[in-house]
Motif scaffolding. Sequence first.
Motif, PDB file in Angstrom:
ATOM      1  N   GLU A 105      47.121 -67.957   2.496  1.00  0.00           N
ATOM      2  CA  GLU A 105      47.996 -68.113   4.021  1.00  0.00           C
ATOM      3  C   GLU A 105      47.280 -69.077   4.910  1.00  0.00           C
ATOM      4  O   GLU A 105      48.244 -69.849   5.567  1.00  0.00           O
ATOM      5  CB  GLU A 105      47.940 -66.680   4.561  1.00  0.00           C
ATOM      6  CG  GLU A 105      48.929 -66.742   5.899  1.00  0.00           C
ATOM      7  CD  GLU A 105      48.902 -65.293   6.425  1.00  0.00           C
ATOM      8  OE1 GLU A 105      49.570 -65.047   7.325  1.00  0.00           O
ATOM      9  OE2 GLU A 105      48.316 -64.362   5.906  1.00  0.00           O
ATOM     10  N   SER A 106      46.121 -69.251   5.154  1.00  0.00           N
ATOM     11  CA  SER A 106      45.562 -70.155   6.144  1.00  0.00           C
ATOM     12  C   SER A 106      45.492 -71.467   5.430  1.00  0.00           C
ATOM     13  O   SER A 106      45.744 -72.543   6.347  1.00  0.00           O
ATOM     14  CB  SER A 106      43.943 -69.726   6.153  1.00  0.00           C
ATOM     15  OG  SER A 106      43.071 -70.033   4.978  1.00  0.00           O
ATOM     16  N   GLU A 109      49.281 -72.431   6.632  1.00  0.00           N
ATOM     17  CA  GLU A 109      49.513 -72.548   8.032  1.00  0.00           C
ATOM     18  C   GLU A 109      48.899 -74.008   8.480  1.00  0.00           C
ATOM     19  O   GLU A 109      49.383 -74.515   9.261  1.00  0.00           O
ATOM     20  CB  GLU A 109      48.653 -71.557   8.661  1.00  0.00           C
ATOM     21  CG  GLU A 109      49.375 -70.032   8.689  1.00  0.00           C
ATOM     22  CD  GLU A 109      48.537 -69.107   9.094  1.00  0.00           C
ATOM     23  OE1 GLU A 109      47.317 -69.282   9.529  1.00  0.00           O
ATOM     24  OE2 GLU A 109      49.100 -67.926   9.497  1.00  0.00           O
ATOM     25  N   ASN A 113      51.025 -77.052  10.048  1.00  0.00           N
ATOM     26  CA  ASN A 113      50.695 -77.681  11.415  1.00  0.00           C
ATOM     27  C   ASN A 113      50.355 -79.018  11.131  1.00  0.00           C
ATOM     28  O   ASN A 113      50.673 -79.896  11.995  1.00  0.00           O
ATOM     29  CB  ASN A 113      49.208 -77.006  11.738  1.00  0.00           C
ATOM     30  CG  ASN A 113      49.423 -75.585  12.360  1.00  0.00           C
ATOM     31  OD1 ASN A 113      50.739 -75.090  12.722  1.00  0.00           O
ATOM     32  ND2 ASN A 113      48.246 -74.693  12.272  1.00  0.00           N
ATOM     33  N   TYR A 123      59.098 -73.114  10.988  1.00  0.00           N
ATOM     34  CA  TYR A 123      57.867 -73.003  10.662  1.00  0.00           C
ATOM     35  C   TYR A 123      57.793 -71.305   9.851  1.00  0.00           C
ATOM     36  O   TYR A 123      57.138 -71.447   8.749  1.00  0.00           O
ATOM     37  CB  TYR A 123      56.772 -72.732  11.932  1.00  0.00           C
ATOM     38  CG  TYR A 123      55.364 -72.565  11.697  1.00  0.00           C
ATOM     39  CD1 TYR A 123      54.535 -73.559  11.727  1.00  0.00           C
ATOM     40  CD2 TYR A 123      54.856 -71.290  11.325  1.00  0.00           C
ATOM     41  CE1 TYR A 123      53.090 -73.429  11.521  1.00  0.00           C
ATOM     42  CE2 TYR A 123      53.598 -71.296  10.935  1.00  0.00           C
ATOM     43  CZ  TYR A 123      52.429 -72.157  11.311  1.00  0.00           C
ATOM     44  OH  TYR A 123      51.194 -72.161  10.963  1.00  0.00           O
ATOM     45  N   LYS A 127      56.727 -71.138   5.986  1.00  0.00           N
ATOM     46  CA  LYS A 127      55.777 -70.447   5.477  1.00  0.00           C
ATOM     47  C   LYS A 127      56.173 -69.268   4.494  1.00  0.00           C
ATOM     48  O   LYS A 127      55.492 -69.039   3.291  1.00  0.00           O
ATOM     49  CB  LYS A 127      55.136 -69.570   7.044  1.00  0.00           C
ATOM     50  CG  LYS A 127      53.950 -68.973   6.534  1.00  0.00           C
ATOM     51  CD  LYS A 127      53.205 -68.181   7.863  1.00  0.00           C
ATOM     52  CE  LYS A 127      51.995 -67.330   7.542  1.00  0.00           C
ATOM     53  NZ  LYS A 127      51.383 -66.801   8.666  1.00  0.00           N
TER      54      LYS A 127
END
Length: 432
Positions: A105-106, A109, A113, A123, A127
């Motif tokens: 997940e990170s 992200e 970004n 976004y 995701k």
Amino acid sequence: MKSTTASESTSLETGENEMETNKKSIHVFSEIGELQTVLLKRPGREIENLTPDIMERLLFDDIPHLPVIQKEHDKFAETLRENGVEVLYLEKLSAEAIDASDTKESFVETMLNESGISSKNVYKALKDYLLSMETLDMVEKIMAGVRKNEVEVDSNHLADISDRHQYPFYMDPMPNLYFTRDPGASMGNGMTINNMTYQARKRETLFLETIMKHHPRFKDGGTEIWRDRNVTTHMEGGDELVLTDKVLAVGISQRTEAKAVEDLAIELFERGASFEKVLAIKIPNVRAMMHLDTVFTMIDHNKFTIHPGILELDGSIDTYILEQSDQPGKVKITHETDLSEVLKNALGVEDIELIQCGGGDAIAAPREQWNDGSNTLAIAPGVVVTYDRNYVSNALLREKGVKVIEVESSELSRGRGGPRCMSMPLVRKDLN
């Protein structure tokens, strides 16, 4: 007690050195030591997502044919394996690193970004779309780029609705990824993870950073990170050459700043790396000579390929020798113009042979330079992998006693990079 002979002692020392090398995830102390492990990226759907409208912005001059470029790249990888090289793939290592660290997940992200997704609705849709995939599929999709017709965005905002009918991508493809040399560079037992010059390539280094931080093979392998992707100055791996365990050569080029070279030298000296000299070689700031390794590569202890176009009429080239200074945070700089003399002194050899691309011929040299005739990959001293299309340069290398292993390149060469550009050595045997 049995005494140890000189030959046995040498054998024991060699065995110990090889065992020590094998403990390190990154071990590169030369350009020509026998190549043991290399990082590649197989061209994928990102190549098919190139269009004439966007290829210049994505740093391409042509559009390769995907089935053929994959066939050629597979043969390149197989050629390396046939010569005893372990081949690792960027996409597979990235997925393994994400899964091993539970950072899916990170990672998504951060990638979103850095892809400039400004709409909250887009976004969220992107995701959810990416996280629904298996990790390897997700990595390959991010690399390939996400088209707008692939994702359903629930939004009534005019900006989101009108945007769907303009530019075709939510996330740009990364067609340059098969040039694994540039996002970072192995040197010694460490690596630079680079802040790349053009926006089209900046996201590439997130894959490399993820591997070095989280992959079980690399995160505990004692790898020094000499520069990370968050530094402000620009550097790319095609400009970084490890000549010996004491000497680096780094190009000041279209894509590597002089300040970055100086910063790297200071970092290496202050952190006690083995390198004592950094040769900063200034090359023309033009597309045809984008990196030092497109015009200059090491192929043996005292032999180099070189493109005659980087030399001035008198055969000179601006070279700056950076050495440790008595003052913290500074380096001693000596300016020279005779590259051959600089190399002889730095490498401790009696003679240097600069083998000119295309034999220096007015027609063959620029033609074969355009197809990376100087961009050779040394897999052992005096043994190089080259593109088959550069037959003038290849014949000259053979005349000079170099073993040349040719690979097919009709489509690979369209990306403007050769065998060295397509490979990031991770482990090389030390030179005797």
